[in-house]
Write a protein that holds these residues in place. Structure first.
Motif, PDB file in Angstrom:
ATOM      1  N   PRO A 231       0.831  -1.208   0.000  1.00  0.00           N
ATOM      2  CA  PRO A 231       0.000   0.000   0.000  1.00  0.00           C
ATOM      3  C   PRO A 231       0.866   1.258   0.000  1.00  0.00           C
ATOM      4  CG  PRO A 231       0.050  -0.980   2.184  1.00  0.00           C
ATOM      5  CD  PRO A 231       0.765  -1.934   1.283  1.00  0.00           C
ATOM      6  N   MET A 232       0.213   2.383  -0.106  1.00  0.00           N
ATOM      7  CA  MET A 232       0.898   3.658  -0.249  1.00  0.00           C
ATOM      8  C   MET A 232       1.781   3.981   0.960  1.00  0.00           C
ATOM      9  SD  MET A 232      -1.107   7.006  -1.635  1.00  0.00           S
ATOM     10  CE  MET A 232      -0.297   8.218  -2.696  1.00  0.00           C
ATOM     11  N   THR A 233       1.314   3.639   2.150  1.00  0.00           N
ATOM     12  CA  THR A 233       2.076   3.957   3.362  1.00  0.00           C
ATOM     13  C   THR A 233       3.398   3.201   3.405  1.00  0.00           C
ATOM     14  OG1 THR A 233       0.707   2.288   4.467  1.00  0.00           O
ATOM     15  CG2 THR A 233       0.110   4.599   4.797  1.00  0.00           C
ATOM     16  N   VAL A 234       3.393   1.945   2.979  1.00  0.00           N
ATOM     17  CA  VAL A 234       4.635   1.156   2.963  1.00  0.00           C
ATOM     18  C   VAL A 234       5.601   1.729   1.932  1.00  0.00           C
ATOM     19  CG1 VAL A 234       5.623  -1.126   2.552  1.00  0.00           C
ATOM     20  CG2 VAL A 234       3.437  -0.909   3.759  1.00  0.00           C
ATOM     21  N   GLN A 235       5.080   2.095   0.761  1.00  0.00           N
ATOM     22  CA  GLN A 235       5.942   2.697  -0.250  1.00  0.00           C
ATOM     23  C   GLN A 235       6.522   4.029   0.220  1.00  0.00           C
ATOM     24  OE1 GLN A 235       3.914   2.936  -4.052  1.00  0.00           O
ATOM     25  NE2 GLN A 235       4.775   0.967  -4.647  1.00  0.00           N
ATOM     26  N   LEU A 236       5.714   4.791   0.969  1.00  0.00           N
ATOM     27  CA  LEU A 236       6.188   6.084   1.469  1.00  0.00           C
ATOM     28  C   LEU A 236       7.376   5.904   2.395  1.00  0.00           C
ATOM     29  CD1 LEU A 236       5.864   9.161   1.867  1.00  0.00           C
ATOM     30  CD2 LEU A 236       4.274   8.641   3.736  1.00  0.00           C
ATOM     31  N   ILE A 237       7.308   4.932   3.303  1.00  0.00           N
ATOM     32  CA  ILE A 237       8.424   4.684   4.218  1.00  0.00           C
ATOM     33  C   ILE A 237       9.664   4.262   3.439  1.00  0.00           C
ATOM     34  CG2 ILE A 237       9.237   3.285   6.146  1.00  0.00           C
ATOM     35  CD1 ILE A 237       7.122   5.353   6.877  1.00  0.00           C
ATOM     36  N   GLY A 238       9.471   3.408   2.432  1.00  0.00           N
ATOM     37  CA  GLY A 238      10.605   3.005   1.610  1.00  0.00           C
ATOM     38  C   GLY A 238      11.209   4.172   0.848  1.00  0.00           C
ATOM     39  N   LEU A 239      10.354   5.055   0.379  1.00  0.00           N
ATOM     40  CA  LEU A 239      10.826   6.238  -0.357  1.00  0.00           C
ATOM     41  C   LEU A 239      11.638   7.153   0.549  1.00  0.00           C
ATOM     42  CD1 LEU A 239       8.615   8.339  -2.765  1.00  0.00           C
ATOM     43  CD2 LEU A 239      10.016   9.472  -1.066  1.00  0.00           C
ATOM     44  N   VAL A 240      11.134   7.441   1.730  1.00  0.00           N
ATOM     45  CA  VAL A 240      11.806   8.365   2.640  1.00  0.00           C
ATOM     46  C   VAL A 240      13.115   7.770   3.154  1.00  0.00           C
ATOM     47  CG1 VAL A 240      11.607   9.523   4.871  1.00  0.00           C
ATOM     48  CG2 VAL A 240       9.655   9.480   3.311  1.00  0.00           C
ATOM     49  N   ASN A 241      13.165   6.453   3.329  1.00  0.00           N
ATOM     50  CA  ASN A 241      14.355   5.819   3.893  1.00  0.00           C
ATOM     51  C   ASN A 241      15.392   5.427   2.849  1.00  0.00           C
ATOM     52  OD1 ASN A 241      13.463   5.998   6.548  1.00  0.00           O
ATOM     53  ND2 ASN A 241      12.388   4.035   6.448  1.00  0.00           N
ATOM     54  N   THR A 242      15.104   5.651   1.577  1.00  0.00           N
ATOM     55  CA  THR A 242      16.064   5.307   0.530  1.00  0.00           C
ATOM     56  C   THR A 242      17.303   6.189   0.665  1.00  0.00           C
ATOM     57  OG1 THR A 242      14.332   4.604  -0.999  1.00  0.00           O
ATOM     58  CG2 THR A 242      16.459   5.171  -1.946  1.00  0.00           C
ATOM     59  N   ARG A 243      18.475   5.585   0.711  1.00  0.00           N
ATOM     60  CA  ARG A 243      19.718   6.323   0.902  1.00  0.00           C
ATOM     61  C   ARG A 243      20.511   6.311  -0.403  1.00  0.00           C
ATOM     62  NH1 ARG A 243      18.114   7.709   5.520  1.00  0.00           N
ATOM     63  NH2 ARG A 243      18.519   6.622   7.473  1.00  0.00           N
ATOM     64  N   MET A 244      20.164   7.184  -1.293  1.00  0.00           N
ATOM     65  CA  MET A 244      20.877   7.285  -2.579  1.00  0.00           C
ATOM     66  C   MET A 244      21.163   8.762  -2.853  1.00  0.00           C
ATOM     67  SD  MET A 244      18.667   4.536  -4.829  1.00  0.00           S
ATOM     68  CE  MET A 244      19.640   4.842  -6.288  1.00  0.00           C
ATOM     69  N   GLY A 245      22.358   9.205  -2.483  1.00  0.00           N
ATOM     70  CA  GLY A 245      22.725  10.589  -2.721  1.00  0.00           C
ATOM     71  C   GLY A 245      21.993  11.543  -1.801  1.00  0.00           C
ATOM     72  N   GLU A 246      21.677  12.728  -2.331  1.00  0.00           N
ATOM     73  CA  GLU A 246      21.023  13.771  -1.556  1.00  0.00           C
ATOM     74  C   GLU A 246      19.578  13.407  -1.251  1.00  0.00           C
ATOM     75  OE1 GLU A 246      20.880  18.561  -1.972  1.00  0.00           O
ATOM     76  OE2 GLU A 246      20.022  17.415  -3.636  1.00  0.00           O
ATOM     77  N   HIS A 247      19.130  13.724  -0.044  1.00  0.00           N
ATOM     78  CA  HIS A 247      17.739  13.482   0.314  1.00  0.00           C
ATOM     79  C   HIS A 247      16.857  14.557  -0.339  1.00  0.00           C
ATOM     80  CE1 HIS A 247      17.866  10.199   3.235  1.00  0.00           C
ATOM     81  NE2 HIS A 247      19.029  10.689   3.617  1.00  0.00           N
ATOM     82  N   PRO A 248      15.962  14.169  -1.227  1.00  0.00           N
ATOM     83  CA  PRO A 248      15.071  15.156  -1.862  1.00  0.00           C
ATOM     84  C   PRO A 248      13.881  15.475  -0.948  1.00  0.00           C
ATOM     85  CG  PRO A 248      14.663  12.994  -2.788  1.00  0.00           C
ATOM     86  CD  PRO A 248      15.776  12.831  -1.791  1.00  0.00           C
ATOM     87  N   TYR A 249      14.085  16.390  -0.026  1.00  0.00           N
ATOM     88  CA  TYR A 249      13.050  16.673   0.959  1.00  0.00           C
ATOM     89  C   TYR A 249      11.766  17.207   0.321  1.00  0.00           C
ATOM     90  CZ  TYR A 249      16.799  16.092   4.352  1.00  0.00           C
ATOM     91  OH  TYR A 249      17.828  15.579   5.101  1.00  0.00           O
ATOM     92  N   ASN A 250      11.890  17.923  -0.803  1.00  0.00           N
ATOM     93  CA  ASN A 250      10.682  18.410  -1.474  1.00  0.00           C
ATOM     94  C   ASN A 250       9.848  17.244  -1.999  1.00  0.00           C
ATOM     95  OD1 ASN A 250      12.673  17.741  -3.317  1.00  0.00           O
ATOM     96  ND2 ASN A 250      12.277  19.478  -4.680  1.00  0.00           N
ATOM     97  N   VAL A 251      10.503  16.221  -2.515  1.00  0.00           N
ATOM     98  CA  VAL A 251       9.783  15.030  -2.996  1.00  0.00           C
ATOM     99  C   VAL A 251       9.177  14.269  -1.823  1.00  0.00           C
ATOM    100  CG1 VAL A 251      10.011  12.843  -4.228  1.00  0.00           C
ATOM    101  CG2 VAL A 251      11.257  14.854  -5.027  1.00  0.00           C
ATOM    102  N   HIS A 252       9.915  14.175  -0.725  1.00  0.00           N
ATOM    103  CA  HIS A 252       9.407  13.488   0.465  1.00  0.00           C
ATOM    104  C   HIS A 252       8.146  14.179   0.994  1.00  0.00           C
ATOM    105  CE1 HIS A 252      13.650  11.709   1.438  1.00  0.00           C
ATOM    106  NE2 HIS A 252      13.130  11.252   0.323  1.00  0.00           N
ATOM    107  N   MET A 253       8.161  15.503   1.035  1.00  0.00           N
ATOM    108  CA  MET A 253       7.000  16.241   1.526  1.00  0.00           C
ATOM    109  C   MET A 253       5.806  16.070   0.593  1.00  0.00           C
ATOM    110  SD  MET A 253       7.964  17.457   4.369  1.00  0.00           S
ATOM    111  CE  MET A 253       9.442  17.903   5.295  1.00  0.00           C
ATOM    112  N   ALA A 254       6.061  16.127  -0.717  1.00  0.00           N
ATOM    113  CA  ALA A 254       4.973  15.925  -1.676  1.00  0.00           C
ATOM    114  C   ALA A 254       4.389  14.519  -1.551  1.00  0.00           C
ATOM    115  CB  ALA A 254       5.488  16.163  -3.096  1.00  0.00           C
ATOM    116  N   ALA A 255       5.252  13.520  -1.379  1.00  0.00           N
ATOM    117  CA  ALA A 255       4.783  12.140  -1.222  1.00  0.00           C
ATOM    118  C   ALA A 255       3.957  11.969   0.045  1.00  0.00           C
ATOM    119  CB  ALA A 255       5.980  11.186  -1.214  1.00  0.00           C
ATOM    120  N   THR A 256       4.377  12.632   1.120  1.00  0.00           N
ATOM    121  CA  THR A 256       3.635  12.548   2.378  1.00  0.00           C
ATOM    122  C   THR A 256       2.241  13.149   2.244  1.00  0.00           C
ATOM    123  OG1 THR A 256       5.719  12.712   3.609  1.00  0.00           O
ATOM    124  CG2 THR A 256       3.694  13.138   4.829  1.00  0.00           C
ATOM    125  N   ILE A 257       2.161  14.309   1.573  1.00  0.00           N
ATOM    126  CA  ILE A 257       0.847  14.938   1.379  1.00  0.00           C
ATOM    127  C   ILE A 257      -0.031  14.076   0.487  1.00  0.00           C
ATOM    128  CG2 ILE A 257      -0.338  16.953   0.457  1.00  0.00           C
ATOM    129  CD1 ILE A 257       2.080  18.629   1.230  1.00  0.00           C
TER     130      ILE A 257
END
Length: 285
Positions: A231-257
């Motif tokens: 589900p979306m919540t599991v994908q969101l956690i995986g997205l936020v915890n992905t460690r590949m280069g710079e953390h795209p906080y703008n993408v993380h915030m958009a995904a959370t909303i």
């Protein structure tokens, strides 16, 4: 006296406004951050409005963001959440209504014991059942499937929905059902023609509670849905915890909303019905 009343009214409004600001501030920060590019996120205050608003981060979150090794965005998780939530809400509410109706009006032998067992199920932390339930589902071939996660949500939703419906129906006069029985109506006729039409307030309350709870669930989706049905919540956690280069906080915030939009929309569109259901005694007792 009038001055004291005005002072109290102003105090109440100030308290309400401060409370609203307190709860809306995180949403504001997420919203403005999601509209900035990363250069602006790094160089500006988190409270600053975006100088050049853009929905690029939203497009990235929906279509291309990486969750683990998959870079499909949240769109697949959204549809998985819809497929999980709709049947889970429907069957847990329907079975809860039937159970509550039966326990309130058709007092068979052992009904109170059954109700007590369901109450225990409603208040024991479900984390205690995760391991044996996961092992049982795996042995039955139901693990890592949409059917399995829907079944889990229905099982754990029934005690709460039964409790709510039973308490609501206990306030309905018995003479109403006695009259229907005299006219020859049976169990299902009374339920379909008399009880359900009276149950709109409690149905709305229960659907809202179940829909938001199931949509926001993370643990059951992680354990029982499997890699292909996350589900979306599991994908969101995986997205936020992905460690590949710079953390795209703008993408993380958009995904959370994006993940929170459905329960937020449910409350905004049906909030007044929820309040009416509470006022009508849907969770009394």
């Amino acid at each position: 006296m009038e001055q004291a009343s005005n002072t109290g009214r102003w105090g109440l409004w100030i308290f309400v406004l401060l409370s609203a600001l307190f709860f809306l501030l995180p949403l504001y920060v997420m919203g403005v951050t999601s509209l900035k590019d990363m250069a602006e996120v790094r160089n500006s205050s988190i409270f600053a409005l975006p100088q050049h608003p853009s929905f690029a981060a939203w497009d990235q979150a929906w279509n291309h963001a990486c969750s683990g090794l998959r870079c499909e965005g949240l769109r697949t998780g959204f549809w998985n959440s819809v497929i999980i939530t709709v049947p889970s809400v429907f069957f847990s509410v329907l079975l809860g209504a039937i159970n509550g109706y039966a326990l309130a009006f058709w007092r068979i032998r052992g009904a109170e014991v059954l109700f007590a067992i369901m109450l225990i199920g409603a208040f024991i932390p479900y984390q205690l059942f995760i391991y044996p339930l996961a092992m049982s589902f795996a042995s039955l071939g139901l693990g890592k499937s949409l059917f399995g996660v829907v079944l889990v949500h229905v099982i754990f939703g029934m005690p709460v929905t039964t409790l709510i419906f039973r308490n609501f129906y206990s306030g309905v006069p018995d003479v109403l059902l006695d009259a229907a029985k005299i006219d020859g109506a049976g169990f299902w006729q009374i339920f379909g023609r008399i009880i359900l039409p009276m149950s709109v307030p409690i149905l709305v309350v229960t659907v809202i509670l179940q829909a938001t709870g199931i949509w926001n669930d993370y643990l059951f989706g992680l354990i029982f849905a499997g890699q292909d049905n996350q589900p979306m919540t599991v994908q969101l956690i995986g997205l936020v915890n992905t460690r590949m280069g710079e953390h795209p906080y703008n993408v993380h915030m958009a995904a959370t909303i994006l993940t929170a939009l459905v329960p937020l929309a449910i409350y905004l569109l049906s909030g007044r019905w929820f309040v009416r259901g509470i006022a009508a005694g849907a969770v009394k007792g």
